[in-house]
Scaffold this active site. Structure first.
Site, PDB file in Angstrom:
ATOM      1  N   GLY A  30       0.574  -2.710   4.054  1.00 49.58           N
ATOM      2  CA  GLY A  30       1.263  -1.433   4.043  1.00 49.58           C
ATOM      3  C   GLY A  30       2.295  -1.343   5.139  1.00 49.58           C
ATOM      4  N   GLY A  66      -9.358   4.020   6.279  1.00 51.39           N
ATOM      5  CA  GLY A  66      -8.971   5.399   6.527  1.00 51.39           C
ATOM      6  C   GLY A  66      -7.673   5.604   7.271  1.00 51.39           C
ATOM      7  CG  MET A 116      -7.798   7.887   1.801  1.00 50.06           C
ATOM      8  SD  MET A 116      -7.102   7.782   3.472  1.00 50.06           S
ATOM      9  CE  MET A 116      -6.338   6.169   3.399  1.00 50.06           C
ATOM     10  CB  SER A 123      -0.904   0.002   1.234  1.00 52.85           C
ATOM     11  OG  SER A 123      -1.661   1.186   1.288  1.00 52.85           O
ATOM     12  N   GLY A 172      -3.829   3.642   8.545  1.00 59.81           N
ATOM     13  CA  GLY A 172      -2.920   2.521   8.521  1.00 59.81           C
ATOM     14  C   GLY A 172      -2.608   2.034   9.922  1.00 59.81           C
ATOM     15  CG  ASP A 229      -5.316   2.901   0.439  1.00 66.47           C
ATOM     16  OD1 ASP A 229      -6.104   2.178  -0.182  1.00 66.47           O
ATOM     17  OD2 ASP A 229      -4.618   2.500   1.383  1.00 66.47           O
ATOM     18  CG  ASP A 241      -6.368  -2.590   2.404  1.00 68.84           C
ATOM     19  OD1 ASP A 241      -5.423  -2.575   3.219  1.00 68.84           O
ATOM     20  OD2 ASP A 241      -6.719  -1.589   1.753  1.00 68.84           O
ATOM     21  N   GLY A 242      -5.934  -4.544   5.394  1.00 68.57           N
ATOM     22  CA  GLY A 242      -6.068  -4.070   6.764  1.00 68.57           C
ATOM     23  C   GLY A 242      -5.491  -5.039   7.771  1.00 68.57           C
ATOM     24  N   GLY A 243      -4.395  -4.641   8.411  1.00 66.38           N
ATOM     25  CA  GLY A 243      -3.801  -5.478   9.440  1.00 66.38           C
ATOM     26  C   GLY A 243      -3.160  -6.747   8.915  1.00 66.38           C
TER      27      GLY A 243
END
Length: 211
Positions: A194, A143, A39, A10, A145, A37, A172-174
């Site tokens: 990321g 929203g 935003m 990311s 990281g 990303d 996506d996420g963690g």
């Protein structure tokens, strides 16, 4: 869906002081996609970069550009990314007419991704699956990281894989070497990471996600 596990760093987590170098490093060490990303400060609290940044870095890499629009009313912005994106992903929650948004992305010759926030059920996309190339299951609330992986999303990934055996499923996420393995076991085949990748040795971190 191929068996290959696709790793997508990311860009939001990269060191922007030397962006070109960061991108070329992750490409050299085995990244497949570059997850970008975008935003708007409305759909999510943060504001990130726009199409001029992506157009500027596009000539410096052959990586697939996976543009994730975390924006309200994405239809008004999709055309801005037609010359730099390979995949354009919108949130099902961000548009009143998801099918119309999907067709708009396709009209520019781009692959279509649709993202679902943790609390959004698969029913939101059930009748559009035949028109979608990739579903992004958010494993954190979007929203920011560095958030912790939400394990309750694993049954959601598994349910989607059973519902659509051939579709690409991105998470996506963690994501790290442990949560990524769990996501793959549940049915995901594209891992976005990321903070995990950019916090250490790129080669080791990317290889640790190639299950």
């Amino acid at each position: 869906m191929g068996k290959k596990i696709i790793v997508a760093p990311s860009l939001l987590a990269a060191d922007f002081s030397d962006l070109k170098k960061e991108i070329q490093e992750v490409e050299k060490f085995g990244a497949d996609f570059l997850h970008l990303d975008v935003m708007d400060g409305n759909f999510v609290p943060n504001i990130s970069f726009g199409s001029p940044i992506l157009e500027a870095i596009r000539p410096h890499t052959k990586l697939v550009f996976d543009v994730h629009l975390m924006v309200e009313n994405p239809d008004r912005l999709i055309h801005l990314f037609k010359d730099c994106a390979d995949i354009i992903t919108v949130h099902a929650e961000s548009t009143k007419h998801l099918n119309r948004t999907i067709q708009l992305i396709k009209s520019f010759g781009k692959k279509v991704g649709v993202a679902l926030n943790p609390s959004t059920p698969l029913d939101f996309i059930k009748y559009d699956l035949d028109n979608i190339d990739m579903v992004l299951i958010m494993t954190v609330n979007p929203g920011f990281g560095g958030q912790k992986f939400i394990p309750e999303m694993l049954p959601k990934i598994k349910e989607l894989r059973n519902l659509a055996p051939e579709i690409d499923i991105q998470v996506d996420g963690g994501i790290n070497d442990k949560t990524g393995k769990l996501a793959v076991q549940a049915g995901a085949n594209i891992l976005v990471a990321g903070s995990y990748i950019f916090s250490g040795n790129y080669e080791n971190k990317i290889n640790s996600l190639k299950f």
